[in-house]
Design an enzyme around this catalytic site. Structure first.
Site, PDB file in Angstrom:
ATOM      1  N   HIS A 224       0.813  -1.221   0.000  1.00 10.04           N
ATOM      2  CA  HIS A 224       0.000   0.000   0.000  1.00 10.04           C
ATOM      3  C   HIS A 224       0.847   1.271   0.000  1.00 10.04           C
ATOM      4  O   HIS A 224       0.308   2.378   0.067  1.00 10.04           O
ATOM      5  CB  HIS A 224      -0.941  -0.010   1.216  1.00 10.04           C
ATOM      6  CG  HIS A 224      -2.100   0.920   1.100  1.00 10.04           C
ATOM      7  ND1 HIS A 224      -2.271   2.010   1.922  1.00 10.04           N
ATOM      8  CD2 HIS A 224      -3.163   0.934   0.250  1.00 10.04           C
ATOM      9  CE1 HIS A 224      -3.377   2.650   1.606  1.00 10.04           C
ATOM     10  NE2 HIS A 224      -3.941   2.013   0.595  1.00 10.04           N
ATOM     11  N   LYS A 226       3.126   4.436  -1.260  1.00  8.14           N
ATOM     12  CA  LYS A 226       3.261   5.296  -2.436  1.00  8.14           C
ATOM     13  C   LYS A 226       4.555   6.077  -2.262  1.00  8.14           C
ATOM     14  O   LYS A 226       4.635   6.990  -1.427  1.00  8.14           O
ATOM     15  CB  LYS A 226       2.096   6.271  -2.565  1.00  8.14           C
ATOM     16  CG  LYS A 226       0.734   5.644  -2.852  1.00  8.14           C
ATOM     17  CD  LYS A 226      -0.039   5.418  -1.616  1.00  8.14           C
ATOM     18  CE  LYS A 226      -1.415   4.823  -1.929  1.00  8.14           C
ATOM     19  NZ  LYS A 226      -2.080   4.310  -0.725  1.00  8.14           N
ATOM     20  N   ASP A 231      17.147  10.145  -7.927  1.00  5.80           N
ATOM     21  CA  ASP A 231      18.562  10.451  -7.672  1.00  5.80           C
ATOM     22  C   ASP A 231      18.935  10.354  -6.195  1.00  5.80           C
ATOM     23  O   ASP A 231      19.862  11.044  -5.737  1.00  5.80           O
ATOM     24  CB  ASP A 231      18.925  11.838  -8.213  1.00  5.80           C
ATOM     25  CG  ASP A 231      18.857  11.903  -9.733  1.00  5.80           C
ATOM     26  OD1 ASP A 231      18.923  10.834 -10.365  1.00  5.80           O
ATOM     27  OD2 ASP A 231      18.735  13.012 -10.276  1.00  5.80           O
ATOM     28  N   LYS A 408      -4.423  11.358   4.150  1.00  2.00           N
ATOM     29  CA  LYS A 408      -4.193  10.691   5.433  1.00  2.00           C
ATOM     30  C   LYS A 408      -3.210  11.558   6.217  1.00  2.00           C
ATOM     31  O   LYS A 408      -2.021  11.602   5.905  1.00  2.00           O
ATOM     32  CB  LYS A 408      -3.618   9.288   5.226  1.00  2.00           C
ATOM     33  CG  LYS A 408      -4.478   8.396   4.285  1.00  2.00           C
ATOM     34  CD  LYS A 408      -3.685   8.020   3.108  1.00  2.00           C
ATOM     35  CE  LYS A 408      -4.343   7.192   2.048  1.00  2.00           C
ATOM     36  NZ  LYS A 408      -5.572   6.588   2.181  1.00  2.00           N
TER      37      LYS A 408
END
Length: 488
Positions: A224, A226, A231, A408
């Site tokens: 879940h 993200k 770099d 969130k």
């Protein structure tokens, strides 16, 4: 013939009750909340065969044993590598604000690292703007681009990111993309998989779903996180999946998804990179630890003008157990004046619910912002089962009306911020691979507060008097879906 029938009947009868007894013992000895334990026992005893199947699929806390051992090994090895960062004094700081100290102390003791400073932080709320900035960063990448998402749905803005990645891969940039098998099913069925791999982009299907693995792993265990790393210096994380919010789940008619992302330049990318490295090695068997940035690499270190302190909390099987749940609890109990929470899915554990109510009862202004309409009917009704207790404790509940509020966040006394991928529900607190940033900085807190108040301006305050006289059938539905809360 008759004796054979009787023997078979008794054998099946005894086998059935032995199974029920063994599951009862297993549920009782697992580290569960009292309510969750009672609910699971009720499910198994009231709908026995279906209940057993549901428990085996959604609650039995197993992962393939080889996988869990590998996760522990990878995390322990990488954690030893993280400790080397302690030698780089210019990015470490051991002093926190009063409200943040307990949480940062927990992170230090359990993860072995002080807060990391000298980062440049930026809060992003507009999806088009986020994609535009991201595409620019992708085109400017000099070495590597790493991404992990729960959902990547082709179409619109997502295709523009895909094209940018292809362009960077063709000019020699190392590009890695890890997507959850269930969440990104439309991507893996699209033309983009072949096109991007042909361009040289490494694509991994995380926690791949197939019928055989159903018997060895919880089917609702999901990747879940993200995360975007560029770099080993620029990093993004937050609530936004790689989708076009205008197109995503348009048929549900709940409006555009509203997300919150953090873009950071600085050394925190190194620790986030270690989390990504763990996930990548788990799925591929290949180690890709990021380089530790040197003080002369980036001008931001020389300025010494950023007083923010950041900790990274990663969760999931094999990572420090229950860290996000503990972090939420400590943050809530640390609040002295104000606590603002935004979450699309409000199905808290008993401990978190009690902490929120207690905070309000001891005089803290507690505000929870949730979407009025949700993409999950189960969660929408189950969430309402918690409203009464929250309202009775004096918590202000705002229902966002301008789309699906997917952000969130948790803000404590406008000083301590928690932003990431974790919802305030059972899966995020106990199961999924999640990531949360803990940020100790007054300026950042003020910026987050401005965004949260903007959400409030597009929300309606839930009136306690109206709520407590709602119809009887609504109360029954709420209790019924609360009964299913262990599945959420």
């Amino acid at each position: 013939m008759k004796n054979s029938y009787i023997f078979t009947s008794w054998f099946m009868f005894l086998g059935y009750w032995l199974l029920i007894a063994s599951l009862t013992i297993k549920i009782l000895i697992n580290k569960k909340t009292r309510n969750s334990t009672i609910i699971w026992l009720l499910i198994i005893y009231t709908i026995p065969l279906i209940g057993i199947l549901i428990w085996l699929l959604f609650d039995e806390p197993y992962v393939e044993q080889t996988r869990i051992k590998l996760i522990h090994k990878i995390w322990n090895q990488n954690n030893q590598w993280i400790k080397k960062i302690k030698n780089y004094k210019y990015i470490l700081k051991n002093t926190n604000s009063k409200v943040a100290s307990p949480l940062f102390q927990l992170c230090k003791n359990r993860q072995g690292l002080y807060g990391i400073t000298n980062n440049k932080l930026q809060l992003l709320t507009n999806s088009q703007n986020i994609i535009d900035i991201l595409i620019k960063d992708i085109h400017l990448a000099k070495k590597n681009i790493e991404m992990v998402f729960y959902i990547w749905t082709p179409g619109g803005l997502a295709d523009e990111v895909a094209k940018a990645l292809i362009s960077s891969a063709k000019r020699g940039i190392s590009c890695r993309l890890m997507l959850d098998s269930a969440g990104s099913i439309k991507f893996f069925r699209s033309k983009w998989v072949h096109i991007m791999r042909h361009a040289g982009i490494h694509i991994v299907e995380a926690l791949k779903i197939n019928l055989f693995k159903t018997f060895f792993r919880r089917i609702d265990l999901r990747q879940h996180r993200k995360i975007i790393l560029i770099d080993n210096y620029i990093t993004y994380t937050g609530s936004m999946n790689l989708v076009d919010p205008i197109l995503f789940k348009k048929s549900s008619r709940i409006g555009q998804w509203i997300d919150l992302m953090t873009r950071i330049e600085g050394p925190i990318a190194t620790t986030i990179g270690v989390v990504y490295s763990c996930d990548w090695e788990l799925e591929t068997g290949k180690k890709i630890l990021p380089a530790i940035p040197k003080v002369h690499d980036y001008p931001i270190y020389k300025k010494k003008c950023n007083n923010n302190l950041i900790q990274v909390i990663a969760s999931g099987p094999g990572f420090p157990e229950h860290m996000i749940h503990q972090s939420f609890l400590i943050a809530i109990y640390s609040a002295q004046k104000q606590l603002i929470i935004t979450t699309p899915y409000l199905v808290p554990s008993d401990d978190v619910l009690h902490a929120i109510c207690t905070a309000s009862q001891r005089g803290v202004e507690v505000i929870i912002i949730v979407p009025k309409y949700n993409d999950s009917l189960l969660v929408q009704w189950a969430s309402r089962a918690f409203f009464s207790e929250l309202l009775e404790s004096g918590v202000k509940i705002y229902q966002f009306e301008k789309g699906l509020l997917h952000s969130k966040s948790m803000l404590v006394d406008k000083q301590l911020s928690l932003i990431g991928t974790a919802n305030l529900d059972m899966r995020s607190l106990w199961l999924n691979f999640e990531i949360t940033l803990v940020i100790d900085d007054k300026n950042f807190g003020d910026n987050l507060a401005s965004i949260q108040y903007e959400y409030i301006n597009h929300s309606k305050l839930l009136d306690p008097q109206s709520w407590f006289v709602r119809s009887y059938w609504r109360r029954i539905l709420e209790k019924f879906f609360y009964f299913l809360s262990p599945l959420l």
